[in-house]
Write a protein that holds these residues in place. Sequence first.
Motif, short mmCIF file in Angstrom:
data_model
loop_
_atom_site.label_atom_id
_atom_site.label_comp_id
_atom_site.label_asym_id
_atom_site.label_seq_id
_atom_site.Cartn_x
_atom_site.Cartn_y
_atom_site.Cartn_z
N PRO A 165 -5.20 9.59 0.80
CA PRO A 165 -5.65 8.22 0.55
C PRO A 165 -7.16 8.08 0.72
CG PRO A 165 -4.26 8.36 2.53
CD PRO A 165 -4.33 9.72 1.94
N LEU A 216 0.66 4.22 -2.78
CA LEU A 216 0.46 5.64 -2.44
C LEU A 216 1.64 6.49 -2.89
CD1 LEU A 216 -1.03 5.25 1.16
CD2 LEU A 216 -2.24 6.03 -0.89
N THR A 217 2.84 5.95 -2.76
CA THR A 217 4.02 6.68 -3.19
C THR A 217 4.00 6.90 -4.70
OG1 THR A 217 5.34 5.77 -1.38
CG2 THR A 217 6.55 6.65 -3.26
N ARG A 231 0.84 -1.21 0.00
CA ARG A 231 0.00 0.00 0.00
C ARG A 231 0.87 1.25 0.00
NH1 ARG A 231 -4.02 2.49 -2.08
NH2 ARG A 231 -5.17 3.88 -0.69
N VAL A 232 1.96 1.22 0.76
CA VAL A 232 2.89 2.34 0.75
C VAL A 232 3.44 2.56 -0.66
CG1 VAL A 232 5.16 3.12 1.55
CG2 VAL A 232 3.54 2.15 3.18
N SER A 270 -2.12 13.07 -2.32
CA SER A 270 -1.66 12.80 -0.95
C SER A 270 -2.81 12.47 -0.01
CB SER A 270 -0.91 14.01 -0.40
OG SER A 270 -1.72 15.17 -0.41
N GLU A 315 1.35 7.08 -6.61
CA GLU A 315 0.34 8.10 -6.91
C GLU A 315 0.86 9.50 -6.60
OE1 GLU A 315 -3.15 7.07 -4.73
OE2 GLU A 315 -3.36 5.10 -5.68
N PHE A 316 1.53 9.63 -5.48
CA PHE A 316 2.03 10.95 -5.08
C PHE A 316 3.10 11.46 -6.04
CE2 PHE A 316 4.97 13.68 -2.70
CZ PHE A 316 4.08 14.67 -2.27
N ALA A 349 -8.88 3.41 3.48
CA ALA A 349 -7.51 2.90 3.50
C ALA A 349 -6.73 3.30 4.74
CB ALA A 349 -6.76 3.38 2.25
#
Length: 271
Positions: free
Chosen positions: A253, A241-242, A237-238, A251, A244-245, A257
């Motif tokens: 989520p 998200l990274t 998941r990290v 930023s 996407e960012f 989540a």
Amino acid sequence: MPVAPPDSIRAFRQLHETGLLLLVNAWDAGTARVMESLGAKALATTSAGVAWAQGYPDGDALPVDRLLDTVEAIARVVKVPLTVDMEGGYSDDPNKVGELAVHVLDAGAVGINLEDGAGSPDLLCAKIEAVKRAAERLALDLFVNARTDVFLKGIGPADKRVEEVLSRARRYKAAGADGLFVPGLKTPAEIRVVTSEAGLPVNLMAMAGLPAASELATLGVRRVSAGAGMAQSILGRVAALTTEFLRDGASAPAPEAGISYPVLNKLMAER
């Protein structure tokens, strides 16, 4: 040092006597605190998760001071019993493994896992004996969960693996083990044979193909560990998200989540 109280040690042993203990695996104080708050009766560490959180690979590569720091940090924030995955003990010298086990107990744990991996059962027997001697010298109780990787690593012919597990179980019990961990064992018929004949509480690992908890309980299993799966999912998941960012600065989520900042902060303030 936050040595676990005797009632915590007794409670952990009792959790293996009846019913099925669902044991979640934490990798730092924060994850342990969240897991405890959701009703976990006991906690374990995941060797892989702890190693990855410290920037090391799984597989006896973690410096023992990092392991002890993690154990002490978790024991500081939780009240439920804590057992620690010591992999192969981070040494082939049984006496050093015994010394490390005492330090793990001193840091607040009530039990450990020790594994044979692809190594000799003779070596694991020697490690278990050394661990028990070291704990007894200091009048410290200790629950040793002996992990055998016969099924996980596919050791020997498939039709001989149950026999091999039972042979090792007898030896590990004689050496002083309190439980038997058989990751990779999934077939109900084979599970029933192992639980009936091992002479120790049997621990399995959650994985695809494992029967449901209710069925495992009827098969005589006493403990199911989550293993490294949660740590893998969180790091995945990290990564998402990274990605996407870094792509567009996203930023925030999705609400499902995460746990809100106020809830997490309040949880970490409670003891």
